[in-house]
Motif scaffolding. Structure first.
Motif, PDB file in Angstrom:
ATOM      1  N   ALA A  37       0.845  -1.202   0.000  1.00 40.31           N
ATOM      2  CA  ALA A  37       0.000   0.000   0.000  1.00 40.31           C
ATOM      3  C   ALA A  37       0.875   1.245   0.000  1.00 40.31           C
ATOM      4  O   ALA A  37       1.971   1.251   0.579  1.00 40.31           O
ATOM      5  CB  ALA A  37      -0.916  -0.002   1.219  1.00 40.31           C
ATOM      6  N   ASN A  38       0.403   2.314  -0.645  1.00 44.25           N
ATOM      7  CA  ASN A  38       1.172   3.554  -0.654  1.00 44.25           C
ATOM      8  C   ASN A  38       0.971   4.319   0.649  1.00 44.25           C
ATOM      9  O   ASN A  38       0.159   3.943   1.498  1.00 44.25           O
ATOM     10  CB  ASN A  38       0.809   4.418  -1.867  1.00 44.25           C
ATOM     11  CG  ASN A  38      -0.663   4.823  -1.886  1.00 44.25           C
ATOM     12  OD1 ASN A  38      -1.253   5.118  -0.852  1.00 44.25           O
ATOM     13  ND2 ASN A  38      -1.250   4.831  -3.071  1.00 44.25           N
ATOM     14  N   GLU A  39       1.687   5.424   0.801  1.00 42.15           N
ATOM     15  CA  GLU A  39       1.666   6.185   2.051  1.00 42.15           C
ATOM     16  C   GLU A  39       0.282   6.712   2.394  1.00 42.15           C
ATOM     17  O   GLU A  39      -0.142   6.680   3.552  1.00 42.15           O
ATOM     18  CB  GLU A  39       2.649   7.357   1.952  1.00 42.15           C
ATOM     19  CG  GLU A  39       4.106   6.932   1.858  1.00 42.15           C
ATOM     20  CD  GLU A  39       5.032   8.119   1.666  1.00 42.15           C
ATOM     21  OE1 GLU A  39       4.541   9.186   1.219  1.00 42.15           O
ATOM     22  OE2 GLU A  39       6.225   7.999   1.956  1.00 42.15           O
ATOM     23  N   ILE A  40      -0.422   7.208   1.387  1.00 41.32           N
ATOM     24  CA  ILE A  40      -1.742   7.780   1.630  1.00 41.32           C
ATOM     25  C   ILE A  40      -2.725   6.702   2.087  1.00 41.32           C
ATOM     26  O   ILE A  40      -3.527   6.913   3.003  1.00 41.32           O
ATOM     27  CB  ILE A  40      -2.262   8.484   0.356  1.00 41.32           C
ATOM     28  CG1 ILE A  40      -1.368   9.679   0.022  1.00 41.32           C
ATOM     29  CG2 ILE A  40      -3.709   8.928   0.537  1.00 41.32           C
ATOM     30  CD1 ILE A  40      -1.728  10.378  -1.274  1.00 41.32           C
ATOM     31  N   THR A  41      -2.655   5.527   1.464  1.00 40.49           N
ATOM     32  CA  THR A  41      -3.540   4.417   1.839  1.00 40.49           C
ATOM     33  C   THR A  41      -3.239   3.942   3.252  1.00 40.49           C
ATOM     34  O   THR A  41      -4.157   3.687   4.042  1.00 40.49           O
ATOM     35  CB  THR A  41      -3.374   3.254   0.856  1.00 40.49           C
ATOM     36  OG1 THR A  41      -3.689   3.708  -0.471  1.00 40.49           O
ATOM     37  CG2 THR A  41      -4.300   2.101   1.215  1.00 40.49           C
ATOM     38  N   ILE A  42      -1.960   3.826   3.579  1.00 38.84           N
ATOM     39  CA  ILE A  42      -1.569   3.400   4.929  1.00 38.84           C
ATOM     40  C   ILE A  42      -2.076   4.397   5.968  1.00 38.84           C
ATOM     41  O   ILE A  42      -2.564   4.010   7.035  1.00 38.84           O
ATOM     42  CB  ILE A  42      -0.043   3.243   5.024  1.00 38.84           C
ATOM     43  CG1 ILE A  42       0.403   2.038   4.190  1.00 38.84           C
ATOM     44  CG2 ILE A  42       0.403   3.080   6.478  1.00 38.84           C
ATOM     45  CD1 ILE A  42       1.907   1.871   4.080  1.00 38.84           C
ATOM     46  N   ALA A  43      -1.965   5.673   5.660  1.00 40.65           N
ATOM     47  CA  ALA A  43      -2.472   6.698   6.580  1.00 40.65           C
ATOM     48  C   ALA A  43      -3.971   6.536   6.792  1.00 40.65           C
ATOM     49  O   ALA A  43      -4.484   6.698   7.904  1.00 40.65           O
ATOM     50  CB  ALA A  43      -2.154   8.086   6.036  1.00 40.65           C
ATOM     51  N   SER A  44      -4.698   6.170   5.727  1.00 38.49           N
ATOM     52  CA  SER A  44      -6.140   5.939   5.839  1.00 38.49           C
ATOM     53  C   SER A  44      -6.425   4.735   6.731  1.00 38.49           C
ATOM     54  O   SER A  44      -7.333   4.769   7.571  1.00 38.49           O
ATOM     55  CB  SER A  44      -6.735   5.715   4.446  1.00 38.49           C
ATOM     56  OG  SER A  44      -8.115   5.385   4.536  1.00 38.49           O
ATOM     57  N   TYR A  45      -5.653   3.658   6.554  1.00 41.44           N
ATOM     58  CA  TYR A  45      -5.813   2.467   7.411  1.00 41.44           C
ATOM     59  C   TYR A  45      -5.623   2.842   8.882  1.00 41.44           C
ATOM     60  O   TYR A  45      -6.406   2.454   9.756  1.00 41.44           O
ATOM     61  CB  TYR A  45      -4.775   1.404   7.052  1.00 41.44           C
ATOM     62  CG  TYR A  45      -4.913   0.776   5.680  1.00 41.44           C
ATOM     63  CD1 TYR A  45      -6.076   0.891   4.935  1.00 41.44           C
ATOM     64  CD2 TYR A  45      -3.848   0.042   5.130  1.00 41.44           C
ATOM     65  CE1 TYR A  45      -6.192   0.307   3.685  1.00 41.44           C
ATOM     66  CE2 TYR A  45      -3.958  -0.551   3.877  1.00 41.44           C
ATOM     67  CZ  TYR A  45      -5.124  -0.418   3.158  1.00 41.44           C
ATOM     68  OH  TYR A  45      -5.219  -0.997   1.923  1.00 41.44           O
ATOM     69  N   MET A  46      -4.567   3.613   9.145  1.00 49.44           N
ATOM     70  CA  MET A  46      -4.203   3.926  10.520  1.00 49.44           C
ATOM     71  C   MET A  46      -5.156   4.919  11.178  1.00 49.44           C
ATOM     72  O   MET A  46      -5.311   4.903  12.400  1.00 49.44           O
ATOM     73  CB  MET A  46      -2.769   4.455  10.567  1.00 49.44           C
ATOM     74  CG  MET A  46      -1.708   3.409  10.226  1.00 49.44           C
ATOM     75  SD  MET A  46      -1.818   1.946  11.296  1.00 49.44           S
ATOM     76  CE  MET A  46      -1.540   2.650  12.915  1.00 49.44           C
ATOM     77  N   ARG A  47      -5.795   5.766  10.395  1.00 52.40           N
ATOM     78  CA  ARG A  47      -6.764   6.692  10.989  1.00 52.40           C
ATOM     79  C   ARG A  47      -7.939   5.928  11.591  1.00 52.40           C
ATOM     80  O   ARG A  47      -8.480   6.318  12.628  1.00 52.40           O
ATOM     81  CB  ARG A  47      -7.251   7.697   9.944  1.00 52.40           C
ATOM     82  CG  ARG A  47      -6.336   8.910   9.788  1.00 52.40           C
ATOM     83  CD  ARG A  47      -7.000  10.009   8.970  1.00 52.40           C
ATOM     84  NE  ARG A  47      -7.109   9.643   7.576  1.00 52.40           N
ATOM     85  CZ  ARG A  47      -6.165   9.866   6.666  1.00 52.40           C
ATOM     86  NH1 ARG A  47      -5.040  10.466   7.022  1.00 52.40           N
ATOM     87  NH2 ARG A  47      -6.334   9.519   5.406  1.00 52.40           N
ATOM     88  N   ALA A  48      -8.330   4.842  10.925  1.00 55.10           N
ATOM     89  CA  ALA A  48      -9.407   4.015  11.465  1.00 55.10           C
ATOM     90  C   ALA A  48      -8.970   3.347  12.764  1.00 55.10           C
ATOM     91  O   ALA A  48      -9.705   3.339  13.761  1.00 55.10           O
ATOM     92  CB  ALA A  48      -9.826   2.963  10.438  1.00 55.10           C
TER      93      ALA A  48
END
Length: 311
Positions: free
Chosen positions: A75-86
């Motif tokens: 996953a790219n950085e933006i997607t990982i950030a989305s995962y982690m926000r949840a």
């Protein structure tokens, strides 16, 4: 009577998550938001390979998950950030309620890319009206849909819930009853959009309670169907971009480049604060050089001969 209560530090991860979801439902969060939490929770539990007690979730566990996402998922950085926000939202709630010890959860920084938009050339192709005597209703409806998106910047989830009664042609207003922040909103109707919608409704038919964008049988259109129709429509015209949301980006970019103020843009887009709007301004900064001399105070004064020019 003695009640045998489960100690908070004995709650399992899944039991804690169910409490979080119950809170989300009490707050009446959108179904898509709740589905997002479910999806990311399952991703996290798959990494853990089990259902540990909440008191076993530590900073080290979270950091290990972040490293796993970076190294193993692709996953790219933006997607990982989305995962982690949840993940952070879930555990911060459980910490706040005292179900587990408190600690900081850091969201990995991601370099945000410039938001993609439709070019003027692409828009000219997409906005060319189909021949009503030859095209299907779906093609015509998609053309109307594109005009509506470009004129309003609405999200697709808002558009598919738009009803005929929400269009006030006398006062040139559109009532938005379904928005991301759950607040009803009234926005202006663009002058050029009115005749398009009037003609469309004459062809579409229906009554005040019917949805504006419908299937060929008159039922409410689905997000997936509208996106598929748009993809087919665009590809048929040689346009590779196919996202409805890109029209929202295009609306914001054009508004900014045309000199529109960010406070009205915030209201049009339905954002609760200016943070996202400021992000738009930042991401479209390269385009702000267009006609810079037209709006720059010094250039404007020099051209009007109101100050002494350098020899």
């Amino acid at each position: 009577m003695k009640i045998n209560m489960l100690k908070t530090n004995e709650l399992s991860l899944r039991e804690g998550f169910e409490k979080f979801i119950s809170k989300c439902k009490v707050k009446n969060l959108a179904d898509r938001t709740i589905d997002y939490y479910y999806k990311e929770f399952e991703r996290f539990t798959k990494y853990l390979k089990g259902n540990p007690a909440l008191n076993e979730i530590t900073t080290e566990v979270i950091e290990g998950y972040t490293i796993y996402l970076k190294n193993e998922t692709g996953a790219n950085e933006i997607t990982i950030a989305s995962y982690m926000r949840a993940v952070r939202a879930i555990f911060y709630y459980l910490m706040k309620m005292g179900y587990m010890d408190s600690f900081m959860i850091t969201i990995p920084k991601a370099v945000k890319k410039v938001k993609e938009t439709y070019t003027d050339e692409e828009l000219k192709v997409l906005l060319k009206k189909p021949n009503l005597s030859k095209c299907s209703f779906t093609e015509y409806k998609t053309w109307v849909y594109i005009n509506y998106l470009l004129a309003t910047g609405n999200r697709i989830s808002t558009v598919i819930n738009l009803k005929i009664k929400d269009l006030d042609f006398d006062n040139m207003l559109i009532k938005l009853t379904t928005t991301k922040n759950k607040r009803q909103q009234i926005i202006p109707m663009a002058q050029s959009l009115k005749p398009i919608l009037v003609e469309y409704l004459e062809i579409r038919g229906g009554n005040a309670e019917d949805y504006v964008f419908c299937t060929e049988t008159g039922a409410q259109a689905k997000i997936r169907t509208m996106e598929d129709n748009l993809k087919y429509y665009n590809h048929k015209r040689g346009i590779s971009k196919t996202s409805s949301h890109l029209f929202r980006h295009t609306f914001a970019k054009t508004w900014i480049l045309n000199g529109g103020d960010i406070f009205r843009l915030q209201k049009m887009l339905g954002h609760s604060d200016l943070s996202v709007v400021k992000e738009y301004v930042s991401m479209f900064s390269n385009d702000l050089v267009l006609d810079f001399d037209k709006y720059n105070p010094l250039d404007k004064l020099v051209k009007s001969d109101k100050i002494i020019k350098m020899k």
